[in-house]
Design a protein around this motif. Structure first.
Motif, short mmCIF file in Angstrom:
data_model
loop_
_atom_site.label_atom_id
_atom_site.label_comp_id
_atom_site.label_asym_id
_atom_site.label_seq_id
_atom_site.Cartn_x
_atom_site.Cartn_y
_atom_site.Cartn_z
N PHE A 228 0.70 -1.15 0.11
CA PHE A 228 -0.47 0.21 -0.53
C PHE A 228 0.80 0.93 -0.05
O PHE A 228 2.02 1.10 0.37
CB PHE A 228 -0.69 0.26 1.35
N PHE A 229 0.39 2.75 -0.35
CA PHE A 229 0.96 3.59 -0.32
C PHE A 229 0.17 5.18 -0.62
O PHE A 229 -0.90 4.82 -0.46
CB PHE A 229 1.13 3.76 -2.24
N LEU B 253 -3.37 0.37 -3.36
CA LEU B 253 -3.24 -1.02 -2.93
C LEU B 253 -3.06 -2.13 -3.86
O LEU B 253 -4.47 -2.02 -4.76
CB LEU B 253 -4.58 -1.43 -2.01
N LEU B 254 -2.03 -2.30 -3.22
CA LEU B 254 -1.59 -3.74 -4.59
C LEU B 254 -1.56 -5.14 -4.22
O LEU B 254 -0.62 -5.16 -3.24
CB LEU B 254 -1.06 -2.91 -5.55
N CYS B 255 -2.08 -6.25 -4.82
CA CYS B 255 -1.94 -7.19 -4.23
C CYS B 255 -1.61 -8.06 -5.19
O CYS B 255 -1.67 -7.46 -6.60
CB CYS B 255 -2.99 -8.11 -3.27
N ARG B 256 -1.25 -9.67 -5.53
CA ARG B 256 -1.61 -10.05 -7.22
C ARG B 256 -2.47 -10.00 -6.98
O ARG B 256 -2.08 -10.42 -8.64
CB ARG B 256 -0.54 -11.73 -6.51
N ASN B 257 -3.94 -9.73 -7.34
CA ASN B 257 -4.76 -10.01 -7.73
C ASN B 257 -5.77 -8.85 -8.02
O ASN B 257 -6.06 -8.77 -9.30
CB ASN B 257 -6.00 -10.90 -6.73
N SER B 258 -5.00 -7.43 -7.80
CA SER B 258 -5.79 -6.52 -8.05
C SER B 258 -5.11 -5.25 -7.73
O SER B 258 -4.49 -5.66 -7.10
CB SER B 258 -6.98 -6.50 -7.58
N ASN C 67 -5.49 5.59 6.40
CA ASN C 67 -4.31 5.54 5.72
C ASN C 67 -5.29 4.47 4.86
O ASN C 67 -6.04 4.20 4.73
CB ASN C 67 -3.38 4.90 6.08
N ALA C 68 -4.00 4.15 4.29
CA ALA C 68 -4.90 2.95 2.98
C ALA C 68 -4.84 1.71 3.24
O ALA C 68 -6.15 1.12 2.77
CB ALA C 68 -3.29 2.30 2.18
#
Length: 281
Positions: A131-132, A227-232, A249-250
């Motif tokens: 997350f950022f 927000l970033l994961c392997r799926n989205s 926060n995020a």
């Protein structure tokens, strides 16, 4: 690194705890259901409350850059050519990692292909959430650009069911209770890091445009969370940093929120957490 990123982090955690470089923040977890949504509310533990509150305040201290120079006791390793991986000194979640640009860049700078490369290198070894916090209104605690990685399987996130409903085209997800836009990732996104990072960078710019977040000369002109994961991949535009004195926060937008005390927790629950998140976007 011979060990995996997570194994290295776990090893460094033990030494950092012993020498006092790592100062965890104790919390009590409560599950709050606002059908169809489930949220996780963390409240600072009343045991050693002053100590926990002080650590939260220190984490938000902008008077000095904690990443340049960084504390060598918190150093996990290099991650790509332009980033280093550090333990989060004031961690609420175990093995909370920071992916920090080696040279100073403002936190309001646009993310670059190199940033997404560091993110994918992290996700290739840790099935977790990147997350950022893009700017002060998005909950950024430090002005030096950094992404954050927590080793929480995306299916275990409080809003996992809703977050898993993005499509292959950039669009807003009608199943979430706040303003956002996102996209489903290819299943092989971590197999070719160079190609994957460029793919993510281009979709990131597309999502900024979709949300009408202007960006000129390498700077975003409005605050947002990523927000970033392997799926989205999901971006959340921010119109306010907090609600009822609770900062978001995020992580708030995957359903995980941190409050200082029962007063803040009760205010959020009375207003409705979904409503509070919506008001901040």
């Amino acid at each position: 690194m011979s060990d995996s990123l997570l194994q290295q982090a776990q090893r460094i955690t033990q030494s950092a705890l012993k020498c006092g470089a790592l100062l965890p923040v104790g919390t009590v977890i409560e599950t709050v259901v606002e059908a169809p949504f489930t949220f996780q509310l963390r409240t600072l533990s009343s045991l050693h409350y002053k100590e926990n509150d002080q650590r939260i305040r220190q984490a938000a201290n902008h008077s000095a850059n904690p990443f340049k120079p960084y504390d060598p006791q918190l150093y996990v390793g290099d991650i790509g050519a332009g980033h280093i991986c550090l333990l989060n000194k004031f961690n609420v979640i175990e093995n909370h990692l920071l992916l920090v640009t080696r040279e100073f860049e403002p936190q309001t700078s646009l993310l670059s292909p190199a940033d997404f490369k560091a993110a994918l290198l992290g996700l290739s070894e840790v099935d977790g959430l990147i997350f950022f916090n893009g700017g002060r209104e998005a909950g950024a605690s430090q002005p030096h650009k950094h992404l954050q990685l927590i080793p929480i399987t995306p299916s275990d996130l409080p809003l996992a069911e809703q977050l898993n409903r993005f499509s292959e085209q950039p669009e807003s997800n009608p199943h979430l209770p706040f303003n956002q836009a996102g996209i489903q990732l290819p299943t092989d996104i971590t197999e070719d890091i160079e190609a994957g990072s460029l793919w993510l960078y281009r979709r990131y710019l597309t999502l900024l445009d979709y949300l009408r977040i202007s960006h000129t000369q390498g700077q975003a002109e409005a605050a947002y969370n990523l927000l970033l994961c392997r799926n989205s991949l999901m971006l959340v535009p921010r119109s306010a940093e907090s609600f009822a004195s609770v900062s978001f926060n995020a992580l708030a937008f995957c359903g995980a929120l941190l409050v200082k005390n029962a007063t803040q927790a009760n205010a959020l629950k009375a207003a409705g957490i979904a409503n509070a998140l919506s008001s901040a976007t």
